[in-house]
Design an enzyme around this catalytic site. Structure first.
Site, PDB file in Angstrom:
ATOM      1  CG  ASP A 122      -1.974   1.118   1.241  1.00 16.30           C
ATOM      2  OD1 ASP A 122      -2.346   1.696   0.255  1.00 16.30           O
ATOM      3  OD2 ASP A 122      -2.543   1.330   2.555  1.00 16.30           O
ATOM      4  CD  GLU A 164      -0.324   5.251  -4.018  1.00 17.51           C
ATOM      5  OE1 GLU A 164      -1.143   4.383  -4.180  1.00 17.51           O
ATOM      6  OE2 GLU A 164       0.076   5.774  -2.963  1.00 17.51           O
ATOM      7  CG  ASP A 182      -7.775   4.190   1.236  1.00 15.68           C
ATOM      8  OD1 ASP A 182      -7.720   3.063   1.222  1.00 15.68           O
ATOM      9  OD2 ASP A 182      -7.048   5.090   1.236  1.00 15.68           O
TER      10      ASP A 182
END
Length: 1010
Positions: free
Chosen positions: A431, A434, A700
């Site tokens: 997670d 990015e 999310d």
């Protein structure tokens, strides 16, 4: 998961991110740009090369025009055309081959016979791509002159009016793209709530252009720089325009002509999707905000008590000590109890997964120290480790380009996830890659920003043991002798200030302020919490103000309390705090234990001068052309874009690769610890080709009906277009408060995505499926069907791995000449033979389904439904059900019964469902293997063929499956021509199907007369 900023910090973020209002941004006249002239054209049977020279005075719109370019055109196959426009000096950044492997060219195409024809105009240079079979222009850059500058590239293609376009993700916009005043931005970011119209977690610059009977083609631009893709039709002149802030124009054109063939051809460019373990298609459960290992165990036990099959339990970052990767919280998730939890799961044929983030806490602990020692972290220009802020506070970030990083990552996995001494996970969740960075650019003081944001967040209160017996779990998970004390204190606070209780008992810190128990302000100004305490014990305590800058204000004296006997629950204290909210003095600072001078090798020694690493002298922070990054400036809330990776690669150019590179590094690390088993890794951030390595969950999302619908389009996007088939949403919604009806509908919908997981954020009411009777029933029904179809979808997944044929397909893939199918984004095919038509109206038991001109069979009743290219209305669709249909012409090999685990499922016999087409025929396949091994010792690939009279079973039969076919069901046919068409329809005896019971081993060919 994403951080939520306070209002003040959010304003600061905007101020930093957009220092110059757009009103004052220079708007160059792009019409004055001269374009290029082609010369020195060299042709061959397989392509051409040419020189491109600036055709006039440089316009220098958003950078310096490059004067000399080269053009390379390759007919890489009869169906694929490669067009590359780059700088003559070969200096401009290109996506590294170490990250994206270019497609192999084994059989080259010929320009005289290939499906696609490349045409060009010398001056001003433009090119077009034409379909040979019908002379239709698919791509035409004469719509505007080519611009190729140091920090800006512009290329525009004309399109037919009202085109049907798909792709260009990641996005939560409608599946078929808007074509008027529409911009898709490529810049991966932490996108909480996945808002529409914004850049999200992934970068997939490919689009499918579907033109009905004239065919479908695909266009892929291999470029990882920031980009705006604009689609518009001013004055009726439809176009698609690429605007990038760097890189080259590296295009792959795929001819199709069917949508499925385009998908197959794209898989040859980006790579075939990774096979996943069989058990990975079971049902998964997670929740962020678990208090301790006891709560995890209770969820596992509660699913068992509710008779809802749970294949895999997940744990979010709650298990970590102060959110530091590769650690366990010793008080809430101690190693010996974690190992007991994993042993319990494995002994019950279940699995376990935890999250790992890329950011490593900038603390004196082995993962950080080893990263420094192995020179594995990103660095700033003076050679010191770059600092950001994520969940553990100040962090370092791995440099995936550095040569030692793979070994560093492997060692962490081998140690922390060691089967004998660590947490023996079965798969991995990554997670925040990015990469997400909570620090607002320019992040001059990451320590202060971490403290202001409260990172790491304070862990929940320690519990002495399980709050109640947990059936089936060992003694360590059973209730213990304890007393409960409710602490109440009257304390006025300002926004961001918290009250904690700190004292001698382990559950309120045990002398460690970081472990003090937080109090709730639900009855403000009374702060309170009920906390486990050792019984019959004198405990000293005080109430402490925890300030938003990370400091504490202590009371002058401690209180004492004698706790009650075992299992006492009525004891409470009520006090008024004796301190006041301070200005900025008389406070004790939280110890950050930070190294301010952590160094590895000097940065200049880490860089090498090589081709294609980027032009010098660029503004890597604020390029003149601004992409529509919702986070603001390029570096805001992520890594600084002027960072230089090992080898000289700039973060400016490689930002969109960070998650994909973590995926590959983590996949290899998982292989290092389990070399013979297929790794399953689920990631948030992706790039083109990520499906070769990982699956993707959709981030999310919100616990609302809009995101329920959005999840369908996104699954189609990733599964059918981007070749990332292991995809699914957080079922029932991650953020916010779900409700019983929404969760019931979503439980049934989620069962028909390849990746099926219930997950939610911390702080919202839990929404495991067993929380409501209606949802529990919906989940049991849906999982039973999913499991019966698991081998069918596993076969489709294998076929995608082998050929690129999508496991999940939108309606227009199956019916390319039905114009109504083009825009359908909320119904789809789950594998080749099952139509999923979920309810699309909130709080309704009525829905509409579009059925093309074809025959379908109701999954539940087996009734024949003739489609007429029209919408039908379904009434009384129970919240515990989802409309499903067998597609005519299909044969589905499904398990005769479901089971509680995939291990038990593999012991169930098969039932064959035949759904004849209008001419009475049908086909299907079944792939069988051991479900987990990379190298399969034996496999079976079985083909079922029905010719209207008999069922032929042929193929390879190497895998000993140990079960038989026990029935064959012929849908909608009497077998003698009765019905609406060629043996399809209602039977003369009124029955809608015929089931023949038999026992046929899956060990060799068979023929069965029907």
């Amino acid at each position: 998961m994403a951080t939520v900023l306070s209002a003040g910090l959010l304003l600061a973020s905007i101020a930093y991110a957009n220092p110059v209002p757009s009103l004052f941004t220079r708007q160059p006249n792009l019409a004055s740009c001269p374009g290029y002239t082609a010369s020195n054209v060299q042709t061959s049977d397989t392509g051409l090369t040419a020189s491109l020279s600036l055709a006039g005075t440089a316009c220098n719109a958003y950078g310096a025009d490059l004067t000399d370019l080269t053009l390379t055109v390759e007919y890489q196959s009869e169906q694929r055309l490669h067009v590359l426009i780059q700088d003559k000096a070969n200096q401009v950044y290109q996506v590294p081959s170490s990250v994206f492997t270019r497609p192999s060219v084994t059989t080259v195409g010929c320009q005289n016979t290939a499906d696609l024809v490349f045409n060009y105009v010398e001056s001003p240079f433009s090119f077009s791509v034409v379909r040979r079979s019908n002379n239709e222009t698919l791509f035409d850059t004469s719509a505007a002159t080519l611009i190729f500058e140091s920090q800006y590239l512009r290329l525009r293609t004309a399109l037919p009016s009202s085109p049907s376009l798909y792709g260009l993700g990641e996005s939560t916009d409608p599946f078929m793209l808007n074509t008027t005043n529409y911009t898709r931005t490529f810049w991966n970011r932490d996108a909480y709530l996945t808002p529409t119209g914004t850049n999200l977690y992934g970068d997939h610059p490919v689009y499918f252009d579907h033109r009905g009977a004239n065919g479908t083609h695909g266009v892929f631009l291999l470029n990882s720089d920031g980009m705006n893709v604009v689609i518009d039709n001013p004055s009726g002149e439809q176009y698609l325009e690429y605007n990038t802030i760097g890189g080259v124009l590296d295009f792959y054109f795929m001819s199709g002509p069917s949508p499925v063939e385009v998908a197959q051809q794209y898989s040859e460019v980006v790579g075939k999707s990774a096979l996943m373990p069989y058990w990975g298609f079971g049902f998964h459960q997670c929740r962020y905000g678990m208090q301790d290992v006891y709560e995890v165990a209770e969820v596992v036990a509660n699913y068992s008590l509710a008779n809802i099959p749970l294949e895999t339990m997940w744990t979010d970052i709650d298990y970590m000590y102060l959110r530091r990767v590769f650690t366990l919280d010793p008080d809430r998730f101690p190693l010996h109890k974690m190992r007991e939890l994993v042993d319990y799961l494995h002994n019950h044929q279940q699995h376990y997964i935890v999250m790992v983030d890329p950011a490593v806490a900038y603390q004196n602990y082995p993962p950080f120290n080893n990263g420094v020692d192995t020179d594995s972290f990103l660095k700033v220009s003076n050679g010191s480790v770059y600092k950001g802020v994520v969940w553990p506070g100040v962090t370092a970030f791995p440099d995936w380009f550095a040569p030692n990083t793979q070994g560093y990552w492997n060692a962490l996995f081998d140690s922390f996830f060691n089967p004998a001494t660590g947490v023996d996970i079965d798969a991995l969740w990554i997670d925040m890659n990015e990469a997400s960075n909570f620090c607002v650019y320019p992040c001059a003081d990451p320590e202060a920003q971490a403290a202001t944001m409260g990172d790491p967040p304070r862990p929940p209160a320690v519990r002495l043991g399980a709050p109640r017996p947990i059936p089936g779990f060992p003694a360590d998970f059973q209730a213990v002798c304890k007393a409960e004390v409710t602490f109440n204190v009257n304390a006025s606070t300002f926004f961001g200030e918290k009250i904690i209780v700190f004292g001698s008992a382990i559950t309120i810190g045990g002398g460690d302020i970081e472990n003090a128990a937080p109090l709730s302000a639900n009855n403000y100004p009374i702060w309170s919490a009920t906390i486990d305490m050792p019984p019959n014990t004198n405990v000293s305590y005080q109430f402490v103000r925890a300030e938003p800058d990370g400091s504490y204000v202590y009371e002058a004296t401690n209180y004492t309390i004698l706790t009650g006997p075992c299992n006492s629950t009525s004891q409470s204290t009520t006090k008024t705090i004796t301190t006041s909210s301070p200005p900025q003095s008389s406070k004790l600072k939280r110890g950050l234990e930070l190294f301010t001078n952590a160094h590895g090798a000097p940065l200049e020694k880490r860089q090498t001068k090589g081709d294609q690493t980027g032009l010098p002298g660029r503004d890597l922070i604020n390029p003149e052309y601004t992409i529509n990054n919702v986070a603001g400036s390029l570096s805001n809330k992520t890594l600084d874009t002027d960072l230089v990776h090992y080898g000289g690669w700039k973060e400016y150019d490689t930002h969109n690769l960070y998650g994909a590179m973590m995926s590959e590094t983590s996949r290899l690390a998982m292989l290092s610890r389990r070399p013979t088993l297929r790794p399953m890794i689920i990631t948030r951030s992706t790039f083109a080709g990520s499906g070769r390595q990982v699956g993707h969950w959709l981030g999310d999302n919100g616990a609302d009906w809009a995101h329920y619908l959005i999840s369908i389009s996104e699954i189609l996007e990733f599964g059918a277009l981007f070749q990332v088939p292991m995809v699914g949403a957080d079922v029932c919604g991650y953020a916010g408060i779900t409700n019983e009806l929404l969760c019931a509908r979503w439980a049934t919908l989620g069962a028909f995505s390849p990746f099926y997981r219930n997950h939610e954020e911390s702080g919202s009411p839990p929404h495991e499926f067993y929380r409501w009777p209606l949802v529990a029933e919906a989940a049991r029904n849906a999982i039973a069907i999913r499991y019966q179809l698991l081998d069918y979808i596993y076969t489709a997944f294998y076929n995608q791995n082998q050929t690129g044929t999508p496991t999940i397909q939108p309606m227009f893939f199956a019916y390319p000449e039905d114009p109504t199918a083009n825009s359908l984004g909320h119904q789809y095919f789950y594998g080749p033979g099952i139509l999923v038509a979920p309810v699309t109206e909130e709080n309704s038991t009525t829905t509409q389904v579009y059925l093309p001109n074809d025959i379908f069979y109701d999954y539940y009743t087996h009734a024949t439904v003739q489609g007429h290219g029209a919408w039908i209305t379904l009434n009384d669709v129970a919240y515990t059900s989802i409309p499903l249909y067998y597609k005519s012409g299909s044969i589905v090999a499904q398990r005769a019964s479901s089971a509680n685990t995939t291990t038990e499922l593999r012991k169930q016999d098969f039932a064959i469902m035949i759904a004849p087409s209008a001419n009475g025929t049908a086909t299907g396949n079944l792939y069988l293997d051991d479900g987990v091994s990379i190298e399969q010792p034996a496999t079976s690939y079985i083909t079922f063929t029905y010719d209207g009279k008999s069922l032929a079973i042929t193929g390879s039969f190497g895998y000993e499956v140990g079960v038989d076919i026990t029935s064959v069901t012929l849908l909608g046919s009497a077998g003698s021509g009765n019905g609406t068409s060629a043996g399809v329809g209602a039977r003369a005896d009124g029955k809608v199907s015929r089931k023949i019971e038999m026992r046929i081993p899956l060990t060799g060919p068979h023929s069965i007369a029907l």
